[in-house]
Design a protein around this motif. Structure first.
Motif, short mmCIF file in Angstrom:
data_model
loop_
_atom_site.label_atom_id
_atom_site.label_comp_id
_atom_site.label_asym_id
_atom_site.label_seq_id
_atom_site.Cartn_x
_atom_site.Cartn_y
_atom_site.Cartn_z
N ILE A 1 40.08 26.13 42.87
CA ILE A 1 39.68 27.54 43.01
C ILE A 1 38.30 27.69 43.64
CG2 ILE A 1 39.16 29.67 41.76
CD1 ILE A 1 42.16 29.05 42.13
N PRO A 2 37.27 26.96 43.18
CA PRO A 2 35.95 27.10 43.84
C PRO A 2 36.00 26.72 45.32
CG PRO A 2 35.73 26.01 41.71
CD PRO A 2 37.20 26.07 42.00
N LEU A 3 36.77 25.71 45.67
CA LEU A 3 36.88 25.31 47.07
C LEU A 3 37.54 26.40 47.90
CD1 LEU A 3 37.94 21.55 46.76
CD2 LEU A 3 35.72 22.46 47.45
N LEU A 4 38.60 26.99 47.37
CA LEU A 4 39.28 28.06 48.11
C LEU A 4 38.35 29.26 48.32
CD1 LEU A 4 42.93 28.23 46.67
CD2 LEU A 4 42.24 27.71 49.01
N ARG A 5 37.54 29.56 47.32
CA ARG A 5 36.64 30.70 47.44
C ARG A 5 35.52 30.43 48.45
NH1 ARG A 5 36.43 32.33 40.98
NH2 ARG A 5 38.30 33.65 41.04
#
Length: 213
Positions: A201-205
């Protein structure tokens, strides 16, 4: 001497023929298995992204939707499936594989999130070794549907994205009902799903793939 030589040659040719036939059957079966697995994966991706029509469709129609609406891109240590609008002008969501240890063996799943990476669009667990009628119920629609629309708030330190609560007690936005009688499956699913979400999730954001939209 000639009869013995003929017998040896005959057995050699016979063995060669049978080996060739077995090899051909194995190649055809392997290719068919690969294609079936590919189609199954495409259906799972479209399903969690809610891109499958409600009515039954053929494999060819499903594959056409996948080609038109999905871009498969490498992203870190996995593939991310980018869902684009019918016009191809914007991203509508992302799907990515997750996996981790269950009670009896590994569990493999697929998670889809919206284009802003703010909520869950869908989730599926498609391969596992959990007990039928107990932990195996993670594949059932009632369990999977609980995740749909759940917000992806960044957990505070020591917290998880989602908690599996005793059946009938889930009330919070980060809670879902666990499966009665499948405590270990629920506990392990909760742990590895949180671990996977905290990785992706942090990478996608930070760097949302666009699929060349």
């Amino acid at each position: 001497m000639k009869e013995r030589l003929f017998s040896v040659l005959y057995m050699f040719v016979l063995a060669l023929v049978f080996t060739s036939v077995v090899g051909a059957v194995n190649w055809v079966s392997r290719e068919r298995i690969r294609l079936n697995q590919e189609i199954a994966l495409q259906r799972i991706v479209l399903s969690v992204l809610d891109l499958l029509p409600p009515e039954a469709i053929s494999k060819k129609e499903m594959q056409a939707i996948f080609r038109r609406r999905i871009r498969s891109l490498p992203f870190g240590d996995r593939t991310v499936y980018v869902a684009v609008a019918p016009e191809g002008d914007r991203v509508e969501g992302y799907a990515f594989p997750v996996s981790g240890p269950g009670f009896w063996g590994p569990i493999y799943g697929m998670v889809a999130v919206d284009a802003q990476v703010q909520k869950i669009l869908g989730i599926a667990f498609y391969r596992h070794s959990e007990t039928p009628g107990l932990g195996g119920r993670i594949t059932e629609a009632w369990f999977r549907e609980q995740f749909r629309g759940k917000p992806l708030h960044v957990p505070s330190p020591g917290r998880r994205f989602f908690y599996l609560k005793p059946a009938g007690t889930a009330t919070g936005p980060d809670e879902v009902d666990a499966i009665t009688g499948a405590t270990e499956t629920s506990r392990r699913l909760e742990a590895f799903l949180d671990q996977e979400l905290k990785r992706i999730i942090p990478l996608l954001r930070q760097q949302r793939p666009t699929g060349n939209v």
